[in-house]
Write an enzyme that holds these catalytic residues in place. Structure first.
Site, PDB file in Angstrom:
ATOM      1  N   ASP B  58     -71.209-108.926 -63.131  1.00  9.58           N
ATOM      2  CA  ASP B  58     -71.293-108.755 -61.662  1.00  9.58           C
ATOM      3  C   ASP B  58     -72.329-107.702 -61.304  1.00  9.58           C
ATOM      4  OD1 ASP B  58     -68.885-109.722 -59.456  1.00  9.58           O
ATOM      5  OD2 ASP B  58     -70.387-108.276 -58.832  1.00  9.58           O
ATOM      6  N   HIS B  99     -68.246-104.946 -55.707  1.00  8.71           N
ATOM      7  CA  HIS B  99     -67.611-106.183 -56.192  1.00  8.71           C
ATOM      8  C   HIS B  99     -67.109-106.054 -57.626  1.00  8.71           C
ATOM      9  CE1 HIS B  99     -67.865-110.768 -56.452  1.00  8.71           C
ATOM     10  NE2 HIS B  99     -67.307-110.562 -55.296  1.00  8.71           N
ATOM     11  N   SER B 275     -63.264-114.517 -55.684  1.00 12.76           N
ATOM     12  CA  SER B 275     -63.704-113.433 -56.582  1.00 12.76           C
ATOM     13  C   SER B 275     -62.524-112.687 -57.159  1.00 12.76           C
ATOM     14  CB  SER B 275     -64.557-112.425 -55.812  1.00 12.76           C
ATOM     15  OG  SER B 275     -65.756-113.006 -55.469  1.00 12.76           O
TER      16      SER B 275
END
Lengths: 85, 529
Positions: B58, B99, B275
């Site tokens: 990520d 994230h 996610s």
């Protein structure tokens, strides 16, 4: 539309491992190289100048590198989109 | 999936633990009690992810975070966006690069340290592979990430993909496909790297079979349910989704999000999207790998099919159905929600499934017009390469390799029905996809819905338009690819729960094996006479 070209190159050598790749990368102005673990003579050359995308191929690095006797193939990497989910 | 809530005596002093409803759902934040990953049972059995490394591919990990630092695997981490071994997120003032840190906390946040929450596999190691944070993605960066230290990293979790705009068709390029194939064949000492993928956030406008990462056989594609069992509005449905975990939903309750670590030592209650679902699955798989480090990438997919529960998942659009061997599936949730307790118990005694074979079940290459009204219906009758060395008798994945062009690609609808009667939606309408040039070129639509079935017989492909305006199109190729085993994968497994899917499948396999043995002996008797 025309592909976006990045300053990442896939370089295939006839022979010579990481040492040769590192030496070539330095010689041709890349900031580094890394062998791809899943293939024999494939290397990632990166950082040929300021990290930016361009529409024209990086002629200098690519053509000169391509004619080096140890080098089999040079592919400038296309850029594409990936999004976080 | 019901269990008595007060049977669970898990006590964690982490302040957000009680808000992590996907770990233990007591009905908090308007949720449904018991609708969770059942990690408590796995933890009570002693499985917490020890010895397993999960990589978060990520935008980096805040590895200085007090809830992550102790579980951070620096040796297995790398930053391909900046080409250095320190995958720390780049600062932005809009928190854009949180994230990866949020995903990491879901998997490996430390337990009982009075900070944030607890990871699904809170004793596992988490590696950071920073590879999203550069102006453009390239095949070489993706391939380098997916093939990074495959003998140290067991599971790779990806919460990203091609743009979920309902009109993109894209997937792994040449080097990345090569890297994935190398990973499933050589990773983890030959047992195969485990790739977990978030299926997509395009909602009802998109179809995750148009995402080549999610619809790859080599990735476990995960969808998400919300804390009351309904779908999240961003969920994409497709036949390649294997199972689901949990994420935020349409609830107004601020605590119905996913609680996890956040940048610069913070915590958050608002991690979201598919996610958040993928790392939860990666955590559950880490518990299973601790229970049985010998599991192959395929064993884990079989265990997912057999132990996922319908529980109280509710899909207003697609019905729950049973396939030809009785396995219950849903087009959006796959085989159900992961059940960590069941998975570790089954993993512990699991015998690796038999060798996998590949058979081209048949191919139609003549161009066929797709009518503006009604459907083009094609059939392929196959013996699944019976009598040859690559005979496939028990299915795992099925691919329909399709080449088609249409005046509006988004109006195409593809359905495929197996010989045992299981109808799979390979492509549903994508109203925003106005492509009239590219179409689909040898695109491998994959379904998991015929898992365990006998592929011999007639397959039916139906293709038509689902839009409001008459469209035209031509189907140029349909090639049926069958992947699976020759011998029964469950017949030697140990059954502990006679109500389980494994018990049902094993019984069915025994019956079929017996029938076929009788048939063969009758044939040989008749041929002698």
């Amino acid at each position: 539309q025309r592909p976006v070209l990045t300053d990442h190159f896939l370089v295939e050598l006839h022979e010579g491992g990481e040492e040769m790749a590192n030496q070539l990368a330095e010689e041709y102005g890349f900031s580094g190289s890394r062998k791809l673990p899943f293939a024999d003579n494939l290397h990632h050359f990166f950082g040929s100048g300021p990290p930016k995308s361009r529409r024209r191929r990086s002629v200098k690095n690519r053509e000169h590198l391509e004619i080096h006797p140890k080098v089999k193939n040079v592919i400038q990497q296309e850029g594409f989109d990936r999004k976080k989910r | 999936g019901y269990r008595e809530i007060n049977d669970i005596d898990i006590n964690m002093n982490d302040p957000l633990f009680t808000k992590q409803w996907y770990l233990i759902n007591t009905g908090q934040a308007d949720g449904t009690p018991g609708l969770d990953l059942n990690v408590a049972e796995a933890w009570e059995l002693g499985y917490t992810g020890n010895g397993v490394t999960i990589a978060i591919m990520d935008d980096g990990i805040d590895y200085l975070h007090p809830d992550l630092a102790s579980n951070y695997n620096a040796e297995a981490s790398y930053d391909f966006s900046s080409n250095d071994p320190f995958p720390y997120p780049r600062y932005t003032d809009d928190w854009f690069n949180s994230h990866g840190t949020r995903c990491a906390g879901e998997v490996s946040a430390a337990a009982n340290n009075n900070i944030c929450g607890v990871g699904v596999a809170y004793n596992s190691k988490v590696a950071g592979i920073r590879m999203l944070d550069q102006p453009f993605m390239t095949d070489i960066i993706e391939a380098s990430s997916i093939s990074h230290m495959p003998q140290v990293i067991d599971i790779y979790s990806a919460s990203w993909g091609p743009t979920d705009d309902g009109k993109t068709v894209d997937g792994p390029r040449e080097l990345t496909l090569q890297a994935m194939a190398d990973g499933v064949n050589k990773g983890r000492g030959g047992k195969g790297s485990i790739y977990v993928w978030a299926s997509g956030d395009g909602g009802s406008y998109d179809d995750c079979n148009c995402d080549g990462y999610a619809s790859s056989m080599w990735t476990i594609s995960i969808n998400s349910a919300i804390n009351d069992g309904r779908t999240a509005l961003y969920d994409e449905s497709c036949s390649s989704t294997l199972a689901s975990t949990f994420s935020n939903g349409r609830k107004s309750n601020p605590e119905a999000g996913v609680a996890t670590t956040d940048l610069y030592g913070n915590c958050t209650l608002r991690h979201s999207g598919t996610s958040a679902a993928a790392p939860e699955a990666a955590g559950v798989f880490a518990l299973a790998l601790e229970a049985n480090p010998g599991l192959t990438w395929r064993d884990l997919q079989h265990l997912t099919v057999l132990t996922s529960k319908r529980n109280q998942l509710h899909d207003e659009v697609h019905k729950w159905r049973r396939n030809g061997v009785g396995l219950e599936f849903n087009h959006l949730f796959g085989y159900g929600v992961l059940d960590a307790g069941s998975m570790v118990k089954m993993a512990k005694e699991w015998k690796t499934v038999p060798e996998r074979f590949h058979c081209i079940g048949g191919s139609i290459q003549e161009p066929r017009k797709i009518p503006s009204n009604g459907k083009l219906i094609l059939t392929l009758t196959t013996d699944a390469c019976e009598g040859k060395e690559n005979f496939v008798r028990y299915l795992e994945h099925v691919q329909a390799v399709i080449t088609v062009n249409a005046t509006r690609r988004g109006d195409l609808n593809l359905n495929m029905t197996s010989p045992m009667g299981t109808k799979s939606i390979l492509l549903s309408r994508r109203p925003r996809d106005d492509d009239s040039k590219v179409g689909f070129d040898k695109w491998p639509f994959m379904t998991t819905h015929t898992w365990g079935e006998d592929p011999r017989g007639t397959w039916v492909l139906e293709i038509g338009f689902a839009g409001s305006v008459p469209e035209r199109g031509v189907l140029k190729e349909w090639t049926l690819m069958l992947h699976g085993t020759q011998s029964a994968p469950y017949i030697d497994q140990i059954v502990r729960d006679y109500q389980s899917k494994l018990a049902m499948s094993k019984k069915k396999e025994l019956e079929e094996e017996l029938d076929e043995a009788v048939e063969r002996s009758l044939k040989s008797l008749l041929s002698k006479n």
